[in-house]
Design a protein around this motif. Structure first.
Motif, PDB file in Angstrom:
ATOM      1  N   LEU A  18       0.826  -1.217   0.000  1.00 17.89           N
ATOM      2  CA  LEU A  18       0.000   0.000   0.000  1.00 17.89           C
ATOM      3  C   LEU A  18       0.858   1.265   0.000  1.00 17.89           C
ATOM      4  CD1 LEU A  18      -2.876  -0.970   2.466  1.00 17.89           C
ATOM      5  CD2 LEU A  18      -2.969  -0.808  -0.033  1.00 17.89           C
ATOM      6  N   LEU A  19       2.003   1.222   0.682  1.00 17.76           N
ATOM      7  CA  LEU A  19       2.900   2.378   0.666  1.00 17.76           C
ATOM      8  C   LEU A  19       3.385   2.674  -0.747  1.00 17.76           C
ATOM      9  CD1 LEU A  19       4.727   4.554   1.930  1.00 17.76           C
ATOM     10  CD2 LEU A  19       6.400   2.753   2.379  1.00 17.76           C
ATOM     11  N   LEU A  20       3.784   1.646  -1.473  1.00 19.47           N
ATOM     12  CA  LEU A  20       4.270   1.834  -2.845  1.00 19.47           C
ATOM     13  C   LEU A  20       3.161   2.375  -3.748  1.00 19.47           C
ATOM     14  CD1 LEU A  20       6.423  -1.411  -3.249  1.00 19.47           C
ATOM     15  CD2 LEU A  20       7.234   0.917  -2.832  1.00 19.47           C
ATOM     16  N   VAL A  21       1.948   1.818  -3.615  1.00 15.15           N
ATOM     17  CA  VAL A  21       0.825   2.291  -4.435  1.00 15.15           C
ATOM     18  C   VAL A  21       0.462   3.723  -4.064  1.00 15.15           C
ATOM     19  CG1 VAL A  21      -1.603   1.935  -4.996  1.00 15.15           C
ATOM     20  CG2 VAL A  21      -0.071  -0.037  -4.794  1.00 15.15           C
ATOM     21  N   TYR A  75       2.990   6.224  -5.314  1.00 16.13           N
ATOM     22  CA  TYR A  75       2.888   6.415  -6.762  1.00 16.13           C
ATOM     23  C   TYR A  75       1.776   7.426  -7.091  1.00 16.13           C
ATOM     24  CZ  TYR A  75       1.771   5.447 -11.640  1.00 16.13           C
ATOM     25  OH  TYR A  75       1.495   5.590 -12.978  1.00 16.13           O
ATOM     26  N   PHE A  76       0.597   7.213  -6.500  1.00 11.57           N
ATOM     27  CA  PHE A  76      -0.500   8.160  -6.758  1.00 11.57           C
ATOM     28  C   PHE A  76      -0.191   9.546  -6.190  1.00 11.57           C
ATOM     29  CE2 PHE A  76      -3.321   4.263  -7.059  1.00 11.57           C
ATOM     30  CZ  PHE A  76      -3.522   4.390  -8.430  1.00 11.57           C
ATOM     31  N   TRP A  77       0.503   9.591  -5.056  1.00 10.31           N
ATOM     32  CA  TRP A  77       0.868  10.869  -4.440  1.00 10.31           C
ATOM     33  C   TRP A  77       1.733  11.694  -5.389  1.00 10.31           C
ATOM     34  CZ3 TRP A  77      -0.109  12.955   0.517  1.00 10.31           C
ATOM     35  CH2 TRP A  77       0.666  14.053   0.882  1.00 10.31           C
ATOM     36  N   VAL A  78       2.658  11.006  -6.098  1.00 10.92           N
ATOM     37  CA  VAL A  78       3.577  11.704  -7.003  1.00 10.92           C
ATOM     38  C   VAL A  78       2.944  11.914  -8.383  1.00 10.92           C
ATOM     39  CG1 VAL A  78       5.803  11.579  -8.180  1.00 10.92           C
ATOM     40  CG2 VAL A  78       5.603  10.868  -5.777  1.00 10.92           C
TER      41      VAL A  78
END
Length: 778
Positions: free
Chosen positions: A19-22, A25-28
């Motif tokens: 979930l951190l990686l996903v 990704y959306f945050w950036v």
């Protein structure tokens, strides 16, 4: 439900990381609200989990660093830093997963002990043989134990038997027990089927007692307290005081949040585990498996080392030590070849030693025919054109043994070895002496341990005092405790633990209680998994115990690096907390600064991955190959050394023939001396390169010169005797006068003693440096 409990920490790690990686990704990349929602969810998950862990710690009356993580997560969500909160969650999950892997050992320690315990027993009744559950055996029952089976309960033998008692005593040699002798459960029937009468039930028998000792030792072991928790005892209250103080004095809650954000204990949660895991990885590369960070820290702190003897300081299996011939007319090499050829079809442990000795000497073995085994006596068969028999002295020579056989018996009693007699074509030809040899790397390992900080070395064994004392003197231990059963070993561990942190090294079921009770238990599993490896904290998977000294150095360095990473990281965090409390570091900048501090702490921790000081001797591939070739030549010359003693023994005070001495001298000139010169020219230089200096080889070089000198003296003496015979000064041609026999025997026995000592020095000082074919060091 049980499946979920056993995998909850792994699932937390996988879910939070994914979930951190996903979310990142959306945050950036967008849509950012999605990313923010996911990151908030991850941080909230960490908040809930850390709250649960804190509640559990409170119930157990423990203090935990998770308090800081909980406050940091709450602060990150409060000031709108979900990414920081998500990272903290992943770090929480990582630390808990590492700790869980180390704790899993406790659930597995008894598995092999329980698996090895027999479930059934073969009870003899009036109606025949009946397989019954072992718990149904009662005192007085007649039990049949077949070849290779484990004795299910304590009992008394109805007839003589041959037993492998290594699981309980550690002694590798099979033991012959007469009728009426007491037999303990857990031993293996190494001979023909035997009958015994039960003297105890299964729960009251010896093997069940060993299992109970392991359980008691585990219950008495203090739990490992993480270094992070010890720091948290000071750091958590300090964080709260700074946060509350900043809020109270300034009236600005943002300052309190900033303090909590920069107080995120990432150096505790990640940097320290990285250093510890790096140490575990480096130890694994040299064939030492350390079961978790707790075991690594205790290994680094150990100061008293206790060793079992058999399989630990010794090879753990019999090896051919000498060949005694009935007369000098018998070719020892040919007799060994015939015996090994016959023993190829035998599964007896002593047969394996004889076959191995022949293979090491490059003897060509033949497949025997007409093989017959006489249970309790020996083996017979035909090898080529010869009838060969191997076994007990009485079976080979009858009830009245000759003088040379009585001499063999005396040597067996003095050396604590075993003998196998051989007859060729119906004529007694000689005997093979077998013993459990000391590991060549054992003395080097003990010296390395002392350099690594071990202050006391104790040998504790179930073997006899004389055999244990000899091993202890050669290896260089401080104290020898002999004739110790598993309960005695456990008591020794308890006593030694009062003085300093202990490390116990063992190999076998009999060592399992002591391994579990020691600060660190070390098991040798290079010959296969044992109950000792399940009960141990550290397992050596290579057949080199000198790797243990290197593992201690790796553990010490990893712990030191972890402490440095935690000290620097938390020290900088403390400075940042003070700056934040004064209002000079806002939460956002504090979060960024904390990430920089975390990266620095992790970089310091990663130093543990780099090689540090060890006792490992590295050798180029060409030197390794050269040493192995010289070792093969070394093994081939052992037969010449054995011949020296045989020739000397055959010389009498009466006029003795010089022919055997002349033939021996010829072999010394053509076989032995060329090998010793090759050692001087090739082996010693590569030793100097490996050990860093010519001083390391000075003793071997001096011994080479002495061997050549003594062989030269023997040659000159023989030449003089032959010249005197030609001139008629000594009577019979080709014979030695009594006074000449004295000088010949003195020279031969002296040369034999020098060569035995020299060979032991070469094996310890030179050939023990060479990695085995399957060692990770090669």
């Amino acid at each position: 439900m049980e499946w979920w409990r056993s995998r909850a920490d792994l699932m937390l790690f996988v879910v939070s990381t994914g979930l951190l990686l996903v979310g990142a990704y959306f945050w950036v990349s967008g849509p950012r609200p999605w990313g923010e929602t996911i990151l908030v969810a991850v941080a909230a998950l960490g908040l809930v989990v850390s709250a649960w862990w804190i509640a559990r710690a409170i119930r157990n009356r423990e203090f935990t660093v998770d308090v800081i993580a909980f406050l940091a997560l709450a602060g990150a969500l409060w000031v709108g830093e979900p990414l920081a909160g998500a990272v903290i969650t992943v770090m929480l999950a990582t630390g808990q997963l590492l700790e869980d892997r180390a704790a899993a050992r406790a659930r597995r320690e008894l598995s092999l002990l329980v698996e090895r315990a027999p479930r059934t027993a073969r009870r003899l009744t009036a109606d025949g043989l009946d397989d019954v559950p072992v718990d149904d055996v009662r005192v007085g029952d007649r039990i049949l134990v077949r070849t290779g089976e484990v004795v299910p309960v304590d009992g008394r033998l109805s007839a003589a038997g041959v037993l492998d008692e290594s699981a309980l005593t550690g002694e590798p040699m099979p033991v012959e027990r007469p009728a009426g002798d007491q037999v303990r459960s857990g031993v293996v029937n190494a001979g023909p089927p035997v009958e015994l009468r039960a003297t105890a039930t299964a729960t009251e028998s010896t093997y069940a007692g060993v299992v109970r000792l392991v359980q008691q030792a585990q219950a008495s072991s203090a739990p490992f307290v993480r270094a992070a928790d010890r720091v948290a005892i000071i750091f958590v209250p300090l964080t709260l005081v700074l946060a509350v103080g900043a809020w109270a004095l300034s009236g600005d809650s943002v300052r309190a949040v900033a303090v909590l954000v920069v107080a995120t204990p990432c150096p505790l949660l990640l940097a320290a585990p990285i250093a510890i895991m790096s140490g575990l990885s480096r130890a694994a590369r040299i064939g030492v498996v350390i079961k978790g960070g707790g075991a690594l820290e205790r290994l680094a702190a150990g100061r008293i080392m206790l060793f079992d003897k058999t399989g630990t300081l010794t090879q753990g299996q019999p090896a051919l030590s000498d060949v005694v011939m009935a007369s000098t007319d018998v070719d020892a090499t040919e007799v060994l070849r015939l015996a090994a050829s016959l023993d190829q079809v035998s599964t007896h442990v002593l047969a394996s030693a004889i076959v191995t000795a022949a293979v090491q000497r490059d003897l060509e073995l033949e497949l025997p025919t007409e093989v017959r085994e006489e249970h309790g006596y020996g083996l017979s068969g035909r090898v080529g054109s010869h009838d060969v028999r191997l076994g007990k002295a009485a079976w080979i020579m009858g009830d009245t043994p000759p003088a040379w056989a009585r001499q063999v018996r005396r040597r067996v009693d003095l050396d604590g070895s075993l003998s196998v007699f051989v007859a060729v074509d119906g004529v007694p030809a000689g005997a093979f002496l077998l013993e459990d040899p000391i590991r060549p790397d054992a003395p080097r390992m003990v010296r390395a341990l002392r350099e690594a900080g071990i202050t006391r070395v104790v040998l504790v064994t179930g073997d006899r005092a004389d055999a244990a004392g000899a091993v202890g003197r050669i290896v260089g231990v401080d104290t020898v405790l002999a004739d110790r059963d598993p309960a005695d070993k456990l008591a020794a561990i308890t006593l030694e633990s009062d003085g300093a942190a202990t490390i116990m090294v063992g190999d076998g079921v009999n060592d399992a209680p002591a391994l579990a009770a020691a600060g660190v238990g070390v098991a040798l599993a290079s010959h296969g998994a044992t109950a000792s490896s399940e009960a141990a904290d550290v397992v050596l998977t290579v057949d080199r115990i000198d790797a243990l000294a290197d593992a201690i150095l790796i553990a010490q360095r990893s712990r030191r690096v972890a402490f440095q990473a935690v000290t620097v990281g938390m020290g900088l965090s403390l400075v940042a907390m003070v700056v934040a409390a004064l209002g000079y570091l806002p939460p956002t900048a504090g979060a960024l600064l904390q990430e920089v501090i975390d990266v620095l702490a992790i970089a310091i921790a990663l130093r543990a991955v780099l090689p540090g000081r060890t006792h490992t001797v590295t050798m180029p591939a060409l030197d390794i190959e050269t040493a192995r070739q010289l070792r093969a030549e070394h093994d081939a010359t052992l037969a010449v050394v054995e011949q020296i003693r045989a020739v000397a023994d055959a010389l009498t005070s009466e006029r003795s023939s010089l022919a055997p001495v002349s033939a021996l001298h010829q072999r010394l000139e053509t076989d032995l001396l060329p090998h010793e010169r090759a050692d001087q020219a090739l082996l010693l230089p590569l030793m100097s390169r490996a050990l860093g200096g010519a001083d390391a080889t000075a003793t071997l070089s001096r011994t080479h010169a002495e061997i050549e000198h003594q062989v030269g003296r023997l040659g000159r003496l023989l030449a003089g005797l032959e010249r005197d015979a030609r001139e008629g000064q000594t009577g019979e041609t080709g014979a030695a006068a009594p006074e000449d026999v004295v000088e010949l025997r003195r020279l031969l026995y002296g040369l034999y003693g020098i060569l035995r000592l020299h060979n032991a020095q070469e094996e310890e000082g030179a050939f023990s440096l060479v990695p085995t074919a399957h060692s990770p060091r090669s």
